[in-house]
Design a protein around this motif. Structure first.
Motif, short mmCIF file in Angstrom:
data_model
loop_
_atom_site.label_atom_id
_atom_site.label_comp_id
_atom_site.label_asym_id
_atom_site.label_seq_id
_atom_site.Cartn_x
_atom_site.Cartn_y
_atom_site.Cartn_z
N ASP A 14 0.85 -1.19 0.00
CA ASP A 14 0.00 0.00 0.00
C ASP A 14 0.89 1.25 0.00
O ASP A 14 2.09 1.18 0.26
N ASN A 15 0.32 2.38 -0.33
CA ASN A 15 1.09 3.61 -0.46
C ASN A 15 1.75 4.06 0.84
O ASN A 15 2.83 4.66 0.80
N ALA A 16 1.11 3.81 1.98
CA ALA A 16 1.70 4.21 3.26
C ALA A 16 3.05 3.52 3.47
O ALA A 16 4.03 4.14 3.88
N LYS A 17 3.11 2.24 3.16
CA LYS A 17 4.36 1.48 3.29
C LYS A 17 5.38 1.95 2.26
O LYS A 17 6.56 2.11 2.56
N LYS A 18 4.93 2.20 1.03
CA LYS A 18 5.83 2.63 -0.04
C LYS A 18 6.47 3.99 0.29
O LYS A 18 7.65 4.20 0.02
N VAL A 19 5.69 4.88 0.88
CA VAL A 19 6.22 6.19 1.24
C VAL A 19 7.34 6.04 2.27
O VAL A 19 8.41 6.63 2.13
N ILE A 20 7.10 5.24 3.29
CA ILE A 20 8.13 5.01 4.32
C ILE A 20 9.39 4.44 3.68
O ILE A 20 10.51 4.92 3.92
N LEU A 21 9.24 3.41 2.86
CA LEU A 21 10.39 2.79 2.21
C LEU A 21 11.10 3.78 1.27
O LEU A 21 12.33 3.82 1.24
N ASN A 22 10.34 4.56 0.54
CA ASN A 22 10.93 5.55 -0.35
C ASN A 22 11.74 6.60 0.42
O ASN A 22 12.84 6.97 0.02
N ILE A 23 11.18 7.09 1.51
CA ILE A 23 11.88 8.09 2.33
C ILE A 23 13.16 7.50 2.90
O ILE A 23 14.23 8.12 2.83
N MET A 24 13.08 6.29 3.45
CA MET A 24 14.26 5.66 4.05
C MET A 24 15.33 5.38 2.99
O MET A 24 16.52 5.66 3.21
N THR A 26 15.69 6.85 0.02
CA THR A 26 16.19 8.12 -0.50
C THR A 26 17.15 8.76 0.49
O THR A 26 18.20 9.29 0.10
N GLN A 27 16.82 8.71 1.77
CA GLN A 27 17.72 9.27 2.79
C GLN A 27 19.07 8.56 2.74
O GLN A 27 20.11 9.21 2.85
N ASN A 28 19.06 7.26 2.58
CA ASN A 28 20.32 6.51 2.50
C ASN A 28 21.13 6.89 1.27
O ASN A 28 22.36 7.03 1.34
N VAL A 29 20.48 7.07 0.13
CA VAL A 29 21.17 7.46 -1.10
C VAL A 29 21.82 8.84 -0.91
O VAL A 29 23.00 9.05 -1.22
N ILE A 30 21.06 9.77 -0.36
CA ILE A 30 21.57 11.13 -0.13
C ILE A 30 22.72 11.09 0.87
O ILE A 30 23.77 11.71 0.66
N GLN A 31 22.54 10.35 1.96
CA GLN A 31 23.57 10.27 3.02
C GLN A 31 24.85 9.62 2.50
O GLN A 31 25.94 10.09 2.80
N ASP A 32 24.73 8.56 1.71
CA ASP A 32 25.92 7.91 1.15
C ASP A 32 26.71 8.87 0.27
O ASP A 32 27.93 8.94 0.35
N HIS A 33 26.01 9.62 -0.57
CA HIS A 33 26.67 10.60 -1.44
C HIS A 33 27.33 11.69 -0.60
O HIS A 33 28.47 12.10 -0.86
N PHE A 34 26.63 12.18 0.42
CA PHE A 34 27.17 13.23 1.29
C PHE A 34 28.39 12.73 2.06
O PHE A 34 29.38 13.45 2.19
N ASN A 35 28.33 11.50 2.54
CA ASN A 35 29.47 10.93 3.28
C ASN A 35 30.71 10.85 2.40
O ASN A 35 31.83 11.08 2.87
N GLU A 36 30.53 10.52 1.13
CA GLU A 36 31.66 10.50 0.20
C GLU A 36 32.24 11.90 0.01
O GLU A 36 33.45 12.06 -0.13
N LEU A 37 31.38 12.89 0.03
CA LEU A 37 31.79 14.27 -0.15
C LEU A 37 32.66 14.76 1.02
O LEU A 37 33.66 15.45 0.82
N ILE A 38 32.28 14.39 2.26
CA ILE A 38 33.01 14.88 3.44
C ILE A 38 34.11 13.94 3.91
O ILE A 38 34.91 14.31 4.77
N LYS A 39 34.18 12.76 3.32
CA LYS A 39 35.18 11.76 3.72
C LYS A 39 36.62 12.30 3.66
O LYS A 39 37.38 12.08 4.61
N PRO A 40 37.02 13.02 2.61
CA PRO A 40 38.39 13.53 2.58
C PRO A 40 38.72 14.51 3.71
O PRO A 40 39.88 14.77 3.99
N TYR A 41 37.70 15.03 4.37
CA TYR A 41 37.90 15.98 5.46
C TYR A 41 37.87 15.30 6.83
O TYR A 41 37.93 15.98 7.86
N ASP A 42 37.77 13.98 6.83
CA ASP A 42 37.73 13.20 8.07
C ASP A 42 36.62 13.69 9.00
O ASP A 42 36.82 13.84 10.20
#
Length: 155
Positions: A14-24, A26-42
């Motif tokens: 159902d859409n309620a479950k899909k929204v939760i999964l999509n948010i989670m 998407t947050q992981n995709v954004i966070q992984d990309h951001f972590n790569e960005l700040i990684k050289p700065y320790d």
């Protein structure tokens, strides 16, 4: 790609479950990309968040409670984060002269310099994720996420 395709699910959701999964997800995709960005700065994302909070103080110190209150991840161990930033000389920590139980934290020039170097990279990171969404859609997405976060019956 739909969330069902991402997680390789064949079960109807159902859409309620899909929204939760999509948010989670998407947050992981954004966070992984951001972590790569700040990684050289320790830096961790939480340490970066503390530096941004302290820069926002515009030269005034912040106590540990004020930092914790403004953190994105409310469960972060602020003392440990500040300790790590101290070791990198990005912040200073002093006992408040008016209240000896209060610890004041201030960003150093070195901390400001690392943020200044990261600012254009972080701005590009934000633009990258917003690139295929119109300004109107971004506004609507923000409204919907804020509405979604406000539960009628608090958990």
């Amino acid at each position: 790609m739909t969330i069902e395709e991402v997680i390789k699910s064949t079960v109807k959701m159902d859409n309620a479950k899909k929204v939760i999964l999509n948010i989670m997800y998407t947050q992981n995709v954004i966070q992984d990309h951001f972590n790569e960005l700040i990684k050289p700065y320790d830096l961790s994302g939480e340490q970066y968040n503390v530096l941004r909070i302290l820069r926002g103080q515009k030269g005034n110190p912040a106590n540990m409670f004020a930092i914790q209150e403004r953190m994105l991840a409310k469960t972060s161990n602020t003392t440990r984060l500040v300790d790590k930033l101290l070791l990198k000389d990005y912040v200073t920590r002093n006992v408040c002269p008016d209240n000896r139980r209060k610890i004041e934290v201030l960003i150093t020039q070195k901390g400001l310099d690392v943020l200044k170097e990261l600012d254009p990279k972080v701005n590009e990171h934000e633009r990258l994720f917003a690139a295929n969404i119109s300004p109107e859609e971004l506004g609507l997405l923000n409204e919907l996420l804020e509405k979604y976060r406000t539960q009628k019956n608090k958990l």
